[in-house]
Write a protein that holds these residues in place. Structure first.
Motif, mmCIF file in Angstrom:
data_model
loop_
_atom_site.group_PDB
_atom_site.id
_atom_site.type_symbol
_atom_site.label_atom_id
_atom_site.label_comp_id
_atom_site.label_asym_id
_atom_site.label_seq_id
_atom_site.Cartn_x
_atom_site.Cartn_y
_atom_site.Cartn_z
ATOM 1 N N GLY A 204 41.768 -39.488 40.644
ATOM 2 C CA GLY A 204 40.753 -39.206 39.152
ATOM 3 C C GLY A 204 41.017 -40.601 38.538
ATOM 4 O O GLY A 204 39.391 -40.502 38.424
ATOM 5 N N LEU A 205 41.183 -41.659 39.245
ATOM 6 C CA LEU A 205 39.969 -43.142 38.978
ATOM 7 C C LEU A 205 38.493 -43.043 39.672
ATOM 8 O O LEU A 205 37.384 -43.085 39.185
ATOM 9 C CB LEU A 205 41.408 -44.186 39.090
ATOM 10 N N LEU A 206 38.869 -42.600 40.968
ATOM 11 C CA LEU A 206 37.357 -42.202 41.388
ATOM 12 C C LEU A 206 36.422 -41.681 40.917
ATOM 13 O O LEU A 206 35.048 -41.610 41.098
ATOM 14 C CB LEU A 206 38.160 -41.996 43.473
ATOM 15 N N ASN A 207 37.181 -40.054 40.402
ATOM 16 C CA ASN A 207 35.890 -39.343 40.134
ATOM 17 C C ASN A 207 35.391 -40.335 38.509
ATOM 18 O O ASN A 207 34.344 -40.145 38.064
ATOM 19 C CB ASN A 207 36.348 -38.049 39.127
ATOM 20 N N LYS A 208 36.473 -41.304 37.973
ATOM 21 C CA LYS A 208 35.451 -42.139 37.053
ATOM 22 C C LYS A 208 35.089 -43.027 37.834
ATOM 23 O O LYS A 208 34.892 -44.304 36.214
ATOM 24 C CB LYS A 208 36.501 -41.937 35.914
ATOM 25 N N ARG A 209 34.600 -43.955 38.058
ATOM 26 C CA ARG A 209 33.918 -45.036 39.536
ATOM 27 C C ARG A 209 33.741 -45.403 38.556
ATOM 28 O O ARG A 209 33.033 -46.700 38.323
ATOM 29 C CB ARG A 209 34.321 -44.904 41.208
ATOM 30 N N GLN A 210 31.904 -44.673 38.455
ATOM 31 C CA GLN A 210 30.874 -45.347 37.597
ATOM 32 C C GLN A 210 31.220 -45.468 36.282
ATOM 33 O O GLN A 210 30.752 -46.791 36.048
ATOM 34 C CB GLN A 210 29.993 -43.978 37.484
ATOM 35 N N ALA A 211 31.826 -45.264 35.690
ATOM 36 C CA ALA A 211 32.743 -45.701 34.287
ATOM 37 C C ALA A 211 33.040 -47.027 34.263
ATOM 38 O O ALA A 211 32.681 -48.016 33.426
ATOM 39 C CB ALA A 211 33.128 -44.927 33.359
ATOM 40 N N ILE A 212 34.050 -47.064 34.612
ATOM 41 C CA ILE A 212 34.899 -48.028 35.395
ATOM 42 C C ILE A 212 34.071 -49.625 36.051
ATOM 43 O O ILE A 212 34.265 -50.522 35.693
ATOM 44 C CB ILE A 212 35.818 -47.842 36.195
ATOM 45 N N VAL A 213 33.608 -49.117 36.867
ATOM 46 C CA VAL A 213 32.559 -49.782 37.747
ATOM 47 C C VAL A 213 31.959 -51.154 36.329
ATOM 48 O O VAL A 213 31.942 -52.026 36.173
ATOM 49 C CB VAL A 213 31.934 -49.884 38.983
ATOM 50 N N GLY A 214 30.926 -50.296 35.514
ATOM 51 C CA GLY A 214 29.858 -50.838 34.613
ATOM 52 C C GLY A 214 31.057 -51.840 33.413
ATOM 53 O O GLY A 214 30.227 -52.126 32.929
ATOM 54 N N ARG A 215 32.043 -50.789 32.887
ATOM 55 C CA ARG A 215 33.332 -51.553 31.758
ATOM 56 C C ARG A 215 33.513 -53.184 32.633
ATOM 57 O O ARG A 215 33.444 -53.745 31.348
ATOM 58 C CB ARG A 215 34.082 -51.193 31.533
ATOM 59 N N LEU A 216 33.754 -52.676 34.032
ATOM 60 C CA LEU A 216 34.361 -53.831 34.668
ATOM 61 C C LEU A 216 33.109 -55.243 34.631
ATOM 62 O O LEU A 216 33.699 -56.517 34.481
ATOM 63 C CB LEU A 216 35.074 -54.326 35.648
ATOM 64 N N LYS A 217 31.756 -54.797 34.604
ATOM 65 C CA LYS A 217 30.790 -55.504 35.466
ATOM 66 C C LYS A 217 30.598 -56.119 33.764
ATOM 67 O O LYS A 217 30.454 -57.127 34.352
ATOM 68 C CB LYS A 217 30.043 -55.106 36.014
ATOM 69 N N GLY A 218 30.809 -55.329 32.538
ATOM 70 C CA GLY A 218 30.405 -56.386 31.979
ATOM 71 C C GLY A 218 31.578 -56.757 31.562
ATOM 72 O O GLY A 218 31.169 -57.824 29.971
ATOM 73 N N LEU A 219 33.388 -57.114 31.733
ATOM 74 C CA LEU A 219 33.842 -57.733 31.509
ATOM 75 C C LEU A 219 33.967 -59.449 32.895
ATOM 76 O O LEU A 219 34.628 -60.064 32.691
ATOM 77 C CB LEU A 219 35.856 -57.404 31.683
ATOM 78 N N GLY A 220 32.682 -59.318 33.426
ATOM 79 C CA GLY A 220 32.483 -59.833 34.377
ATOM 80 C C GLY A 220 32.887 -60.575 35.881
ATOM 81 O O GLY A 220 33.183 -61.479 36.568
ATOM 82 N N TYR A 221 33.674 -58.819 36.015
ATOM 83 C CA TYR A 221 33.873 -58.697 37.412
ATOM 84 C C TYR A 221 32.783 -58.249 38.221
ATOM 85 O O TYR A 221 31.697 -57.340 37.882
ATOM 86 C CB TYR A 221 35.599 -57.807 37.668
ATOM 87 N N ASN A 222 32.600 -58.905 39.193
ATOM 88 C CA ASN A 222 31.607 -58.485 40.341
ATOM 89 C C ASN A 222 31.605 -57.564 41.426
ATOM 90 O O ASN A 222 30.910 -56.624 41.519
ATOM 91 C CB ASN A 222 30.654 -60.260 40.277
ATOM 92 N N TYR A 223 32.884 -57.227 41.698
ATOM 93 C CA TYR A 223 33.263 -56.650 42.650
ATOM 94 C C TYR A 223 34.567 -55.499 42.392
ATOM 95 O O TYR A 223 35.264 -56.375 41.693
ATOM 96 C CB TYR A 223 33.468 -57.365 44.376
ATOM 97 N N ILE A 224 34.544 -54.888 42.157
ATOM 98 C CA ILE A 224 35.350 -53.842 41.520
ATOM 99 C C ILE A 224 36.197 -52.959 42.879
ATOM 100 O O ILE A 224 35.545 -52.175 43.035
ATOM 101 C CB ILE A 224 35.118 -52.593 40.938
ATOM 102 N N THR A 225 37.339 -53.404 42.835
ATOM 103 C CA THR A 225 37.708 -52.946 44.427
ATOM 104 C C THR A 225 39.218 -51.951 43.934
ATOM 105 O O THR A 225 39.467 -51.797 42.699
ATOM 106 C CB THR A 225 38.732 -53.309 45.250
#
Length: 268
Positions: free
Chosen positions: A230-251
């Motif tokens: 389920g998390l992988l299905n939402k990865r695009q939104a998650i990557v966008g939000r966490l990059k917005g918080l300052g993370y360059n790489y989301i694993t």
């Protein structure tokens, strides 16, 4: 030992305290302990205390207040100042000791001011499997752990909490936000806030048990194994939000959520 025997033993232990302050995070374990105290002791002999600081998830305070009100006990909020202690912010493997020493010292002061005999905390048998230097502070200050004394595990607490009608019976495990930061990385208020916002976002997407482990510009997400697809299905939104918080790489951690995963490196 059968569960009903363990419960009877727990009630006898708590009855022997006569009066107490309960360290109350609002999590599953401390809520169960507080409930049993309320069944054994008079209302004026119990005080639930929640400690608020940058290390405590912001959304939890309101939940703790409601839970204490539902249980029917007196409730107090205090502020702790871990971030003013350089020994804490340096983030050595003894970090938890400095945090617990301050917390328990303040709770002992509150107990004395209110003429209550003991300070109780909610450690249990399952907690013994993880590295917890805060236990040293607990022993130094003679803080009581009745769930541990009575032989309760987290599974026992969950089952009895459900029987008692506690809304916390299936609540995800709580932990200090500093536990998301690898030892040796300095702890700051800004960093704790970033982690809190990231985890709140992931929880808002429907993931019940979440940890976001911080590694400077990289983060490692832990969810329960069943939630990984389920998390992988939402990865695009998650990557966008966490990059917005300052993370360059989301694993994503493929082993899934587990308590104390940052402690796995200590003995290696």
């Amino acid at each position: 030992m059968p569960l009903h025997n363990s419960l009877s033993r727990l009630k006898r232990i708590i009855s022997g305290y006569k009066s107490c302050v309960v360290a109350f995070s609002g999590g599953q374990d401390s809520a169960f302990l507080l409930k049993i105290c309320s069944l054994v002791l008079e209302p004026d002999k119990i005080l639930a205390v929640t400690a608020v600081s940058a290390t405590y998830p912001e959304a939890e305070l309101g939940k703790a207040k409601v839970l204490a009100q539902d249980i029917g006990v007196r409730f107090k909020v205090i502020r702790t100042a871990e971030l003013s202690n350089k020994k804490f912010t340096a983030n050595s493997t003894k970090r938890c000791y400095f945090c617990k020493k301050e917390l328990f010292t303040k709770l002992l002061d509150i107990a004395r001011q209110n003429k209550l005999n003991f300070v109780l905390e909610a450690s249990n048998l399952t907690d013994k499997k993880d590295y917890r230097p805060g236990n040293i502070a607990k022993e130094e200050l003679r803080i009581e752990s009745p769930l541990l004394k009575a032989g309760f595990s987290k599974g026992d607490i969950r089952r009895l909490s459900k029987k008692l009608g506690l809304s916390s019976w299936n609540k995800p495990s709580l932990a200090c936000l500093a536990s998301r930061i690898p030892y040796g990385t300095k702890i700051t208020g800004g960093l704790l806030r970033r982690i809190d916002l990231a985890e709140a976002y992931l929880t808002g997407l429907g993931f019940k048990q979440v940890r976001l482990r911080h590694y400077n510009g990289l983060c490692r997400i832990e969810v329960e194994k069943k939630d990984i697809p389920g998390l992988l299905n939402k990865r695009q939104a998650i990557v966008g939000r966490l990059k917005g918080l300052g993370y360059n790489y989301i694993t994503l951690d493929l082993e899934g959520y587990r308590t104390g995963s940052l402690n796995e490196v200590i003995n290696k």
